[in-house]
Scaffold this motif. Structure first.
Motif, PDB file in Angstrom:
ATOM      1  N   ARG A  27       2.809   8.124  -2.021  1.00  0.00           N
ATOM      2  CA  ARG A  27       3.996   7.302  -2.259  1.00  0.00           C
ATOM      3  C   ARG A  27       3.780   6.470  -3.504  1.00  0.00           C
ATOM      4  N   SER A  28       4.840   6.261  -4.245  1.00  0.00           N
ATOM      5  CA  SER A  28       4.783   5.377  -5.408  1.00  0.00           C
ATOM      6  C   SER A  28       4.659   3.941  -4.932  1.00  0.00           C
ATOM      7  N   PRO A  29       3.875   3.137  -5.637  1.00  0.00           N
ATOM      8  CA  PRO A  29       3.779   1.744  -5.219  1.00  0.00           C
ATOM      9  C   PRO A  29       5.117   1.047  -5.438  1.00  0.00           C
ATOM     10  N   ALA A  30       5.669   0.548  -4.397  1.00  0.00           N
ATOM     11  CA  ALA A  30       6.953  -0.152  -4.456  1.00  0.00           C
ATOM     12  C   ALA A  30       6.951  -1.218  -3.376  1.00  0.00           C
ATOM     13  N   LEU A  31       7.743  -2.219  -3.592  1.00  0.00           N
ATOM     14  CA  LEU A  31       7.860  -3.273  -2.595  1.00  0.00           C
ATOM     15  C   LEU A  31       8.756  -2.773  -1.469  1.00  0.00           C
ATOM     16  N   HIS A  32       8.187  -2.625  -0.292  1.00  0.00           N
ATOM     17  CA  HIS A  32       8.938  -2.225   0.892  1.00  0.00           C
ATOM     18  C   HIS A  32       8.906  -3.386   1.864  1.00  0.00           C
ATOM     19  N   THR A  33      10.045  -3.976   2.116  1.00  0.00           N
ATOM     20  CA  THR A  33      10.082  -5.059   3.095  1.00  0.00           C
ATOM     21  C   THR A  33      10.361  -4.520   4.487  1.00  0.00           C
ATOM     22  N   GLY A  34      10.744  -3.260   4.575  1.00  0.00           N
ATOM     23  CA  GLY A  34      11.023  -2.645   5.869  1.00  0.00           C
ATOM     24  C   GLY A  34       9.804  -1.900   6.380  1.00  0.00           C
ATOM     25  N   SER A  35       9.984  -1.236   7.508  1.00  0.00           N
ATOM     26  CA  SER A  35       8.928  -0.455   8.137  1.00  0.00           C
ATOM     27  C   SER A  35       9.177   1.029   7.904  1.00  0.00           C
ATOM     28  N   LEU A  36       8.197   1.735   7.382  1.00  0.00           N
ATOM     29  CA  LEU A  36       8.330   3.172   7.143  1.00  0.00           C
ATOM     30  C   LEU A  36       7.875   3.994   8.338  1.00  0.00           C
ATOM     31  N   ILE A  37       7.357   3.322   9.365  1.00  0.00           N
ATOM     32  CA  ILE A  37       6.885   3.976  10.583  1.00  0.00           C
ATOM     33  C   ILE A  37       7.499   3.251  11.778  1.00  0.00           C
ATOM     34  N   ALA A  38       7.970   4.022  12.768  1.00  0.00           N
ATOM     35  CA  ALA A  38       8.499   3.437  14.003  1.00  0.00           C
ATOM     36  C   ALA A  38       7.994   4.276  15.171  1.00  0.00           C
ATOM     37  N   ALA A  39       7.643   3.610  16.267  1.00  0.00           N
ATOM     38  CA  ALA A  39       7.136   4.341  17.428  1.00  0.00           C
ATOM     39  C   ALA A  39       7.474   3.589  18.701  1.00  0.00           C
ATOM     40  N   ASN A  40       7.595   4.352  19.785  1.00  0.00           N
ATOM     41  CA  ASN A  40       7.704   3.764  21.118  1.00  0.00           C
ATOM     42  C   ASN A  40       6.793   4.575  22.028  1.00  0.00           C
ATOM     43  N   GLY A  41       6.944   4.470  23.322  1.00  0.00           N
ATOM     44  CA  GLY A  41       6.071   5.173  24.246  1.00  0.00           C
ATOM     45  C   GLY A  41       6.201   6.687  24.196  1.00  0.00           C
ATOM     46  N   ARG A  42       7.296   7.199  23.677  1.00  0.00           N
ATOM     47  CA  ARG A  42       7.545   8.640  23.677  1.00  0.00           C
ATOM     48  C   ARG A  42       7.521   9.255  22.281  1.00  0.00           C
ATOM     49  N   PHE A  43       8.093   8.565  21.282  1.00  0.00           N
ATOM     50  CA  PHE A  43       8.265   9.158  19.959  1.00  0.00           C
ATOM     51  C   PHE A  43       7.582   8.333  18.877  1.00  0.00           C
ATOM     52  N   ALA A  44       7.109   9.016  17.843  1.00  0.00           N
ATOM     53  CA  ALA A  44       6.618   8.387  16.623  1.00  0.00           C
ATOM     54  C   ALA A  44       7.422   8.980  15.478  1.00  0.00           C
ATOM     55  N   CYS A  45       7.902   8.134  14.579  1.00  0.00           N
ATOM     56  CA  CYS A  45       8.743   8.575  13.463  1.00  0.00           C
ATOM     57  C   CYS A  45       8.213   7.959  12.176  1.00  0.00           C
ATOM     58  N   TYR A  46       8.337   8.701  11.075  1.00  0.00           N
ATOM     59  CA  TYR A  46       7.989   8.132   9.782  1.00  0.00           C
ATOM     60  C   TYR A  46       8.885   8.728   8.706  1.00  0.00           C
ATOM     61  N   ALA A  47       9.117   7.922   7.668  1.00  0.00           N
ATOM     62  CA  ALA A  47       9.991   8.321   6.568  1.00  0.00           C
ATOM     63  C   ALA A  47       9.204   9.136   5.549  1.00  0.00           C
ATOM     64  N   ILE A  48       9.800  10.238   5.131  1.00  0.00           N
ATOM     65  CA  ILE A  48       9.242  11.083   4.080  1.00  0.00           C
ATOM     66  C   ILE A  48      10.031  10.773   2.810  1.00  0.00           C
ATOM     67  N   PRO A  49       9.379  10.692   1.644  1.00  0.00           N
ATOM     68  CA  PRO A  49      10.070  10.270   0.427  1.00  0.00           C
ATOM     69  C   PRO A  49      11.330  11.060   0.065  1.00  0.00           C
ATOM     70  N   SER A  50      11.481  12.273   0.492  1.00  0.00           N
ATOM     71  CA  SER A  50      12.646  13.085   0.119  1.00  0.00           C
ATOM     72  C   SER A  50      13.912  12.714   0.895  1.00  0.00           C
ATOM     73  N   GLY A  51      13.859  11.694   1.733  1.00  0.00           N
ATOM     74  CA  GLY A  51      15.027  11.295   2.516  1.00  0.00           C
ATOM     75  C   GLY A  51      15.034  11.893   3.910  1.00  0.00           C
TER      76      GLY A  51
END
Length: 92
Positions: A27-51
């Motif tokens: 990933r390019s260094p950029a200021l991200h104030t949000g979370s690029l990863i989210a998870a709960n007891g069942r699912f894990a999700c992450y953002a890929i740069p292509s959208g």
């Protein structure tokens, strides 16, 4: 540029925990104030740069891709429930 390494724990016993790489993203260094990863007891999700957002079912290890964003997701959040249904919110 930094590398994002996600690992999933694999339990063998109460004291032994093994991890394995799920993804390595540059990933390019950029200021991200949000979370690029989210998870709960069942699912894990992450953002890929292509959208695209990768979804992993933590119980079955099934993989899925959520497509349709016209820009890269900059913030992810998922509801806390660990059941079969939950809500994933993404800001792009």
């Amino acid at each position: 540029v930094f590398t994002l390494l996600l690992t999933a724990p694999r339990r063998r016993g109460m004291q032994d925990v093994e991890s394995r790489s799920l993804s390595m993203l540059r990933r390019s260094p950029a200021l991200h104030t949000g979370s690029l990863i989210a998870a709960n007891g069942r699912f894990a999700c992450y953002a890929i740069p292509s959208g695209v957002i990768r979804v992993i079912d933590r119980q079955t290890e099934a993989l899925g891709l959520l497509r349709g964003h016209t820009r890269e997701a900059v913030d992810l959040s998922i509801t806390a429930g660990g059941g079969d249904e939950c809500l994933l919110a993404a800001v792009a």
